[in-house]
Scaffold this active site. Sequence first.
Site, PDB file in Angstrom:
ATOM      1  CG  ASP A  72      29.886  42.693  41.179  1.00  0.00           C
ATOM      2  OD1 ASP A  72      29.394  43.809  41.196  1.00  0.00           O
ATOM      3  OD2 ASP A  72      30.106  42.767  39.176  1.00  0.00           O
ATOM      4  CG  ASP A  78      30.003  34.631  39.120  1.00  0.00           C
ATOM      5  OD1 ASP A  78      29.730  34.599  38.065  1.00  0.00           O
ATOM      6  OD2 ASP A  78      29.151  35.617  39.986  1.00  0.00           O
ATOM      7  CD  GLU A 101      32.351  40.470  35.766  1.00  0.00           C
ATOM      8  OE1 GLU A 101      31.003  41.213  37.002  1.00  0.00           O
ATOM      9  OE2 GLU A 101      31.780  39.050  35.785  1.00  0.00           O
ATOM     10  CD  GLU A 102      33.640  36.924  38.102  1.00  0.00           C
ATOM     11  OE1 GLU A 102      33.673  37.001  39.395  1.00  0.00           O
ATOM     12  OE2 GLU A 102      32.479  36.308  37.433  1.00  0.00           O
ATOM     13  CG  ASP A 122      30.031  38.735  33.212  1.00  0.00           C
ATOM     14  OD1 ASP A 122      30.494  38.121  33.281  1.00  0.00           O
ATOM     15  OD2 ASP A 122      29.728  40.092  32.918  1.00  0.00           O
ATOM     16  CG  LEU A 124      27.513  32.983  35.627  1.00  0.00           C
ATOM     17  CD1 LEU A 124      26.791  31.744  34.179  1.00  0.00           C
ATOM     18  CD2 LEU A 124      26.600  32.139  36.162  1.00  0.00           C
ATOM     19  CG  ASP A 125      25.723  39.091  31.397  1.00  0.00           C
ATOM     20  OD1 ASP A 125      26.074  40.685  32.647  1.00  0.00           O
ATOM     21  OD2 ASP A 125      24.519  39.683  31.842  1.00  0.00           O
ATOM     22  CD  GLU A 281      29.696  43.256  32.308  1.00  0.00           C
ATOM     23  OE1 GLU A 281      29.479  43.019  32.920  1.00  0.00           O
ATOM     24  OE2 GLU A 281      30.153  44.788  32.403  1.00  0.00           O
TER      25      GLU A 281
END
Length: 335
Positions: A72, A78, A101-102, A122, A124-125, A281
């Site tokens: 992404d 983010d 996630e990052e 996560d 910043l979903d 998530e």
Amino acid sequence: MSKQKFQGIDTDCMTLARFVIEEQRRHPDATGDLTQLLNAILTAVKAISSAVRKAGIAKLFGLAGQQNVTGDEQKKLDVLANEIFINMIRSSFTSCAMVSEENEDMIEVDVGSRGKYIVTFDPLDGSSNIDCLVSIGSIFGIWKKRSEGEPSLEDCLQPGRDMVAAGYALYGSATMVVLSTGGDVNGFMLDPAIGEFILTQPSIKLKPRGKIYSLNEGYANYWDEPTREFVKRKKELKPPYGARYIGSMVADVHRTLVYGGIFMYPATSEAPQGKLRLLYECAPMAYIIEHAGGLATDGHKPILDIKPKKIHERSPIFMGSREDVQEITDLYQKQ
């Protein structure tokens, strides 16, 4: 203790910090580490909420010029949110490892700052919606480290059923944290006047059946037969289910939690493993949904019973009201 209101002000309000401390006192063997960790996460949420509110003025919109590990495009917010989460958790002295996630790899905490918890998040979903001001959020799950010695990937690859706490923050018309530490699910609204999260939705319970389904129908041609049949049935009811889809998991799941119904992100022929990530998530959200009386499944088994094989593993997911989720589970069993 007396509970009074003066000119609309509650003089004995239940803050999230107070709530967590009271929960801690119910467990005589508690060390206070989980309370300390949750307070660190709340500080991160407040900081991110502030950044989201002034993102346009502070020029935090737009792309940061790189991609995260799942492909992404990373937004400036983010990157900021990720750094805040990592630094707040690391400085709480309660965690030994994190999964974000990052970040491609597990984040190991320095020896002198380590605690006993594994935190996945996560930061910043729904960040693809940042620039158009749609509600976004943060998701987190907390496990205890099971092994002795140095933290390892295996410590992070635990099923959701072993979580000790999970929750999410929603940055919408107000900022809300929804949390469970193994008991009821409770919702806390951020009061910007005092900078504290106040209990506004105690003991949230999902309706047994809802009237809303939520998924991206743009991928209908790629769905499997159970998903296609389920949506067809919902449209043919009289009256039919309503369709609601924001495209931000936290916002869509929060609406499902409040109003009932089902949130779906199924596998497709283009993405046979699904798209949403299991550790940070699917599992934390499934934990919330199940503790509120709902169900969460990949179509074949409960999300919380799946043991991930890698930290960024993906999974299909169907979650929400018990009867709605059971209906699509039955369709998969007939395959």
